[in-house]
Write a protein that holds these residues in place. Structure first.
Motif, short mmCIF file in Angstrom:
data_model
loop_
_atom_site.label_atom_id
_atom_site.label_comp_id
_atom_site.label_asym_id
_atom_site.label_seq_id
_atom_site.Cartn_x
_atom_site.Cartn_y
_atom_site.Cartn_z
N ALA A 199 0.83 -1.21 0.00
CA ALA A 199 0.00 0.00 0.00
C ALA A 199 0.86 1.26 0.00
CB ALA A 199 -0.94 -0.01 1.20
N LEU A 200 1.93 1.23 0.81
CA LEU A 200 2.81 2.39 0.92
C LEU A 200 3.46 2.73 -0.42
CD1 LEU A 200 4.34 4.40 2.86
CD2 LEU A 200 6.15 2.68 2.92
N VAL A 201 4.00 1.71 -1.05
CA VAL A 201 4.76 1.93 -2.28
C VAL A 201 3.84 2.34 -3.44
CG1 VAL A 201 6.23 0.79 -4.00
CG2 VAL A 201 6.67 0.46 -1.55
N LEU A 202 2.69 1.69 -3.54
CA LEU A 202 1.78 2.06 -4.62
C LEU A 202 1.24 3.47 -4.41
CD1 LEU A 202 0.48 1.27 -7.26
CD2 LEU A 202 -1.39 0.20 -5.99
N SER A 203 0.95 3.81 -3.16
CA SER A 203 0.50 5.16 -2.85
C SER A 203 1.55 6.18 -3.29
CB SER A 203 0.24 5.28 -1.35
OG SER A 203 0.13 6.63 -0.98
N HIS A 204 2.80 5.87 -3.01
CA HIS A 204 3.88 6.77 -3.40
C HIS A 204 3.93 6.95 -4.92
CE1 HIS A 204 7.83 8.73 -2.69
NE2 HIS A 204 8.05 8.33 -3.92
N ARG A 205 3.84 5.85 -5.62
CA ARG A 205 3.87 5.94 -7.09
C ARG A 205 2.70 6.78 -7.61
NH1 ARG A 205 8.84 5.35 -8.77
NH2 ARG A 205 9.66 3.22 -8.89
N LEU A 206 1.52 6.58 -7.05
CA LEU A 206 0.37 7.36 -7.51
C LEU A 206 0.55 8.84 -7.15
CD1 LEU A 206 -2.52 4.88 -6.62
CD2 LEU A 206 -1.70 5.49 -8.91
N GLY A 207 1.18 9.08 -6.01
CA GLY A 207 1.45 10.47 -5.61
C GLY A 207 2.34 11.19 -6.62
N GLU A 208 3.19 10.41 -7.30
CA GLU A 208 4.07 11.02 -8.31
C GLU A 208 3.27 11.61 -9.48
OE1 GLU A 208 7.91 8.01 -7.72
OE2 GLU A 208 6.65 7.83 -9.49
N GLN A 249 -4.27 2.89 4.54
CA GLN A 249 -4.11 1.45 4.81
C GLN A 249 -2.69 1.15 5.26
OE1 GLN A 249 -5.18 -0.50 1.13
NE2 GLN A 249 -7.19 0.50 1.06
N ALA A 250 -1.72 1.74 4.56
CA ALA A 250 -0.31 1.49 4.88
C ALA A 250 -0.01 1.89 6.32
CB ALA A 250 0.59 2.26 3.92
N ARG A 251 -0.54 3.03 6.73
CA ARG A 251 -0.23 3.51 8.08
C ARG A 251 -0.78 2.56 9.14
NH1 ARG A 251 -1.65 9.68 8.69
NH2 ARG A 251 -0.49 9.33 10.62
#
Lengths: 240, 95, 346
Positions: A18-27, A51-53
């Motif tokens: 969740a963390l990594v995909l969120s980061h990619r979408l944030g880009e 979710q990641a948190r």
């Protein structure tokens, strides 16, 4: 390992996804193809970050885990760390992952295990992510010749990262291999409606050592982490 | 519309059960499905709604300024439509 | 917001399609003046002077463009936000800015100008956005300074716009102001954490305030005696307070806030004037303002390039969706079916 340690392993794996995909979408922010889509992609990124948190907090301190682990300690799927590429790549990644996540959280929500509470809330969010990916897959696949070709290429390119999702995962409390058939059916149906063929290539890499769940990532991931962690690590012990 | 310029939609949101849908604003979308989804993302991201309608802006027929008088004036001279028109002796209840 | 559908006939109220006579024009003008004088709202299908319409389109478009371009300096830090909590806040804030841009473009569309046309004018430099976004965000503290000072100045400007004479703009601003209340507070809280943090963090916060203070004061526009559009806009009640009035209000608000932050505002002339009941402050460098406005700011080129590139790179996606819609426009059964699974229905 104890049950708790197993739960931590699974919490880290799902939390890192969740963390990594969120980061990619944030880009994508500030770069989306249309303003309405800036809002939509940010919504998905925010759901995933939430979710990641929760998941990372089950395994430790969320910021220590996100910012102070080295690349080899991350347990996310290689799929979610793949660079955004063009919009078709982002949508293919969303389709593959959100279909998986929806199947998984649906099971976890009814399973009564340590993830049931989180999954019950997240499954509704993920249903929307899946719908968003499906709607776009239909439009890109069955839009113009150019969009069809780009969507086809994206689906093929990411296909080799999809097998990893169904590897057994300690502590998750459900049999992930059992998700594979419904996943193939669901993704295949969407691709079919979009006029796209289900890719035929291998769904895992040839490297025996493993993939993301074993802490083995693709090269772009290290650069992503360098960017994500740099500021936090430059001020050891500081609070923000 | 050019081939990349999506049509305009009007968005109506029911903020909670028991209330009618009210106009919230407009947005662009290629079709009704996306209009609904974009409306959800844009106009209800703070939980402002329980239900959404979207209508193509081009499908709305509006009264025009010059029609304003015939449309709305006649009702203004029928005060007997309003309860305050009637005098009721003080103390009479439930009326 | 009024239905944007209404704009289609808004330009020519005409009787049965014929041109209005001079007498009718006069009557329209009198009705318009009376409505503005009585603090009533002008709505899209009402007759309005062409200059009023043009002023509104210019102002609302500039406002919408500012929201969209304003995403960039802050999005610059999303991937580097130093905690997950801050990252979530920042993403939500940048997302709001996209949303606010959309509300404002809708308001502009009620006046008969489509979004595509407005974006084109932005991309080709024929319409402006707020010059403040031509400054770079060099450190994390800049995210806080933008929230506290830039959003603070914007809110000072925007609150009176909620009573603007043009209905759709006023209603958009009500929504924007309501949602923006968290933007300024998160910026202040971010700076407070830095100011009370390590010496390095404190220095980072002070440096950001030093760089953003003067450009924030410029956001209120040129002094009243040099402001080209102010008088007419005030008469039309598009604008409710003068540039200098709002600037003074902002300075008075910020001084005690800076004290609570433990940071100083970079102006040696800043002091309380008992007689005026306001703070005096030093002269603003209007040469810099004009230069940045002309395109010589540190980021003018970068901002427009990124915006244009995103728009152009997304063209194939927008085309694909339009092509799909054209193919399936008669496909009502499928539409209905897939709608059931989507957003909540009545």
């Amino acid at each position: 390992m104890t049950t708790t340690a197993h739960t931590d392993t699974a919490a880290l794996a799902l939390g890192d996804d969740a963390l990594v995909l969120s980061h990619r979408l944030g880009e994508w922010m500030g770069h989306a193809p249309v303003l309405e889509e800036e809002v939509a992609l940010a919504n998905i990124a925010l759901d995933l970050l939430g979710q990641a948190r929760i998941l990372l907090s089950m395994a430790g301190d969320e910021d220590d885990l996100a910012y102070l682990r080295e690349e080899r300690a991350f347990r996310n799927l290689q799929l979610v760390e793949q660079p955004n590429g063009d919009f078709a790549h982002t949508i293919a990644r969303q389709l593959y992952f959100s279909t998986y996540q929806h199947l998984l959280y649906d099971r976890l929500a009814t399973g009564g295990g340590p993830f049931a509470g989180l999954a019950a809330k997240a499954v509704k969010e993920v249903a929307y992510h899946r719908d968003h990916a499906e709607q776009w897959t239909l439009r890109l696949g069955d839009g113009t010749d150019l969009s069809h070709e780009r969507m086809r290429r994206a689906c093929e390119a990411l296909w080799r990262f999809t097998g990893e999702m169904f590897q057994p995962l300690e502590g998750v409390g459900t049999d992930l291999t059992g998700l594979e058939t419904p996943w193939l059916e669901s993704v295949g149906a969407v691709l079919g409606r979009a006029g796209l063929e289900t890719p035929e290539g291998p769904r895992t890499g040839a490297w025996r050592a493993g993939a993301g769940r074993q802490g083995l990532h693709t090269e772009p991931f290290g650069r992503m982490l360098a960017e994500m962690q740099h500021l936090h690590r430059s001020h050891p012990g500081a609070s923000w | 519309m050019t081939n990349t310029d999506w049509p305009l939609w009007e968005v109506f949101v029911r903020s909670r059960r028991g209330l009618s849908h009210t106009h919230a604003g407009s947005l662009h979308a290629p079709d009704a499905e996306f209009a609904l989804r974009n409306a959800r993302d844009l106009y209800t991201r703070r939980g402002e709604g329980v239900s959404i309608w979207v209508v193509p802006s081009a499908a709305i027929t509006a009264s025009s300024p010059d029609e304003k008088d015939p449309f709305f004036d006649p009702s203004a001279d029928k005060p007997y439509r309003h309860p305050t028109f009637y005098e009721i002796p003080e103390g009479v209840k439930h009326l | 917001m009024a239905t944007a559908a209404a704009h289609r006939t808004a330009r020519t109220p005409g009787y049965g399609g014929r041109e209005a006579t001079a007498g009718e024009q006069d009557a329209y003008q009198r009705a318009f003046d009376a409505a503005v004088a009585a603090d009533e709202r002008i709505e899209p299908r009402d007759w309005m002077p062409e200059a009023y319409r043009a002023t509104l389109v210019r102002q609302i478009a500039q406002h919408a463009h500012s929201e969209i371009i304003g995403m960039q300096p802050e999005a610059n830090w999303i991937t580097r936000a130093p905690s997950l909590r801050r990252k979530a806040i920042l993403m939500a804030k940048v997302q709001d800015e996209a949303g606010h841009g959309l509300y404002l473009y809708s308001a502009a569309e009620t006046l008969g100008t489509g979004r595509e046309e407005l974006l084109d004018k932005l991309h080709t430099g024929r319409q402006k956005y707020s010059s403040i976004f031509n400054y770079p965000t060099l450190t994390w503290a800049d995210v806080g300074a933008i929230g506290w000072l830039v959003d603070g100045a914007a809110i000072t400007n925007q609150v009176p716009l909620c009573r603007c004479s043009y209905g759709p703009y006023a209603r958009a601003m009500v929504r924007v102001c309501k949602e923006e209340s968290f933007h300024q507070r998160q910026g202040y809280e971010l700076l407070l954490a830095l100011s009370r943090g390590t010496p390095e963090q404190h220095a980072m916060a002070q440096d950001a305030v030093d760089r953003w203070w003067w450009p924030s004061l410029m956001m209120f526009g040129p002094p009243d005696d040099e402001s080209a559009h102010s008088a007419q806009s005030m008469a039309w009640k598009i604008k409710r307070h003068s540039n200098d009035e709002l600037r003074q209000r902002f300075v008075d608000i910020c001084v005690p806030q800076a004290q609570s932050l433990g940071l100083t505002l970079p102006d040696p002339d800043l002091k309380w004037n008992e007689e005026r009941g306001h703070h005096d402050f030093g002269p603003i460098d209007w040469t810099e303002f004009k230069e940045v406005l002309k395109g010589n700011g540190p980021c003018n080129e970068q901002r427009i390039t990124q915006r244009t590139r995103a728009h152009e790179a997304g063209a194939w996606v927008r085309e694909a969706a339009a092509a799909h819609a054209a193919k399936h426009s008669g496909d009502s059964h499928e539409n209905r079916e897939s709608r059931e699974t989507g957003a909540k229905q009545a």
